[in-house]
Design a protein around this motif. Sequence first.
Motif, mmCIF file in Angstrom:
data_model
loop_
_atom_site.group_PDB
_atom_site.id
_atom_site.type_symbol
_atom_site.label_atom_id
_atom_site.label_comp_id
_atom_site.label_asym_id
_atom_site.label_seq_id
_atom_site.Cartn_x
_atom_site.Cartn_y
_atom_site.Cartn_z
ATOM 1 N N LYS A 9 0.805 -1.232 0.000
ATOM 2 C CA LYS A 9 0.000 0.000 0.000
ATOM 3 C C LYS A 9 0.837 1.282 0.000
ATOM 4 O O LYS A 9 0.533 2.223 -0.745
ATOM 5 N N CYS A 76 -12.241 9.972 -14.026
ATOM 6 C CA CYS A 76 -12.846 9.484 -15.280
ATOM 7 C C CYS A 76 -14.283 9.012 -15.100
ATOM 8 O O CYS A 76 -15.082 9.075 -16.033
ATOM 9 N N ILE A 93 -6.264 7.301 -2.651
ATOM 10 C CA ILE A 93 -5.116 7.259 -1.747
ATOM 11 C C ILE A 93 -4.073 8.313 -2.143
ATOM 12 O O ILE A 93 -3.276 8.744 -1.312
ATOM 13 N N SER A 94 -4.086 8.739 -3.397
ATOM 14 C CA SER A 94 -3.080 9.671 -3.908
ATOM 15 C C SER A 94 -3.611 11.105 -3.925
ATOM 16 O O SER A 94 -4.586 11.407 -4.609
ATOM 17 N N ASP A 129 -7.496 6.391 1.728
ATOM 18 C CA ASP A 129 -7.485 5.035 1.172
ATOM 19 C C ASP A 129 -8.870 4.449 1.415
ATOM 20 O O ASP A 129 -9.608 4.893 2.302
ATOM 21 N N LEU A 130 -9.246 3.521 0.597
ATOM 22 C CA LEU A 130 -10.634 3.059 0.655
ATOM 23 C C LEU A 130 -10.936 2.345 1.965
ATOM 24 O O LEU A 130 -12.076 2.342 2.416
ATOM 25 N N ASP A 144 -10.807 -0.639 -11.227
ATOM 26 C CA ASP A 144 -9.400 -0.845 -11.562
ATOM 27 C C ASP A 144 -8.454 -0.467 -10.416
ATOM 28 O O ASP A 144 -7.378 0.081 -10.635
ATOM 29 N N VAL A 145 -8.869 -0.785 -9.201
ATOM 30 C CA VAL A 145 -8.029 -0.543 -8.024
ATOM 31 C C VAL A 145 -7.497 -1.874 -7.478
ATOM 32 O O VAL A 145 -6.341 -1.978 -7.060
ATOM 33 N N TYR A 149 -3.646 -4.971 -5.433
ATOM 34 C CA TYR A 149 -3.640 -5.736 -4.184
ATOM 35 C C TYR A 149 -3.868 -7.219 -4.421
ATOM 36 O O TYR A 149 -4.666 -7.596 -5.277
HETATM 37 N N1 SAM Z 1 -10.802 4.279 -10.575
HETATM 38 C C1 SAM Z 1 -10.087 5.194 -11.447
HETATM 39 C C2 SAM Z 1 -10.495 4.986 -12.865
HETATM 40 O O1 SAM Z 1 -10.941 3.876 -13.207
HETATM 41 O O2 SAM Z 1 -10.375 5.911 -13.667
HETATM 42 C C3 SAM Z 1 -8.558 5.073 -11.289
HETATM 43 C C4 SAM Z 1 -7.935 3.715 -11.569
HETATM 44 S S1 SAM Z 1 -6.163 3.699 -11.329
HETATM 45 C C5 SAM Z 1 -5.587 2.296 -12.228
HETATM 46 C C6 SAM Z 1 -6.010 3.087 -9.683
HETATM 47 C C7 SAM Z 1 -6.241 4.160 -8.621
HETATM 48 O O3 SAM Z 1 -6.414 3.536 -7.348
HETATM 49 C C8 SAM Z 1 -5.089 5.147 -8.455
HETATM 50 O O4 SAM Z 1 -5.568 6.468 -8.576
HETATM 51 C C9 SAM Z 1 -4.573 4.855 -7.047
HETATM 52 O O5 SAM Z 1 -4.030 5.995 -6.404
HETATM 53 C C10 SAM Z 1 -5.822 4.325 -6.364
HETATM 54 N N2 SAM Z 1 -5.594 3.460 -5.195
HETATM 55 C C11 SAM Z 1 -4.732 2.440 -5.081
HETATM 56 N N3 SAM Z 1 -4.849 1.864 -3.884
HETATM 57 C C12 SAM Z 1 -5.825 2.519 -3.219
HETATM 58 C C13 SAM Z 1 -6.423 2.384 -1.913
HETATM 59 N N4 SAM Z 1 -6.021 1.457 -1.064
HETATM 60 N N5 SAM Z 1 -7.400 3.227 -1.580
HETATM 61 C C14 SAM Z 1 -7.816 4.193 -2.430
HETATM 62 N N6 SAM Z 1 -7.292 4.382 -3.660
HETATM 63 C C15 SAM Z 1 -6.314 3.543 -4.053
#
Ligand code: SAM
Length: 239
Positions: A9, A76, A93-94, A129-130, A144-145, A149
């Motif tokens: 993470k 998006c 998270i970012s 973070d979620l 796509d998150v 993980y």
């Molecule tokens: N959901 C968006 C989309 O489909 O346009 C973004 C997809 S992008 C591949 C993955 C996103 O998940 C990134 O912006 C990343 O920072 C976020 N992310 C990764 N781990 C996370 C977490 N534990 N909690 C929240 N966001 C997370």
Amino acid sequence: AEEVGGGDKEVVREYFNNDGFQRWRRIYGDTDDVNKVQRDIRLGHSKTVENVMKMLLDEGPLSGVTVCDAGCGTGCLSIPLAKEGAVVAASDISAAMVAEAEKEAREELFKGTDSPPAGIVLPKFEVSDLESLNGKYHTVICLDVLIHYPQSKADAMIAHLASLSEDRLILSFAPKTFYYSLLKRVGELFPGPSKATRAYLHSEADVERALNKVGWKIRKRGLTTTQFYFSRVVEAVPA
Ligand code: SAM
């Protein structure tokens, strides 16, 4: 052998605030500075967003519906949801992603004025973070998150997302059946050591089990594939 690259993470957060932010902002944007693979992923991802919007709208209008977009990236999905009148809580998270999403949402929704048109609500943006999200939403979406993980972490994430949702949970993930294609995609997407982030595939059966365990069942399934992009979408409802 389901891991490619390296990271957890904190690594994911760091990546999406730096290199990953630059890379994915370009992929999710509309400028020409993308290579062939990135262009293909842009296309695939935009199809996933379209599929999800269709899945949602098939069940009725979104006006006034509360939606949590967990891991919103550059917005998006949050932006088209807001355009349909949904009341969106967008988080990631970012911090870099959240700032970009808010900037783009203001541009697209306000159209040069200082407030959105009637019936449209600017999404509420938050760095989180979620796993730390709370509250209750009609619909929870996480696109796509899960690819970042392993399934061992994904189970808890799915349970938490389900606990935030009253009516509907939509998840997308890279299906395990596309393992070899994904290896290729990841190889081209993350060349060299500095791009390291892991990509985890999930079997649909594992995701379904995680949902069933917390009392949810899958109602609809969709799949988006292009040459380098594979995403299974599932819509779950309380069983
Ligand atoms: N959901 C968006 C989309 O489909 O346009 C973004 C997809 S992008 C591949 C993955 C996103 O998940 C990134 O912006 C990343 O920072 C976020 N992310 C990764 N781990 C996370 C977490 N534990 N909690 C929240 N966001 C997370």
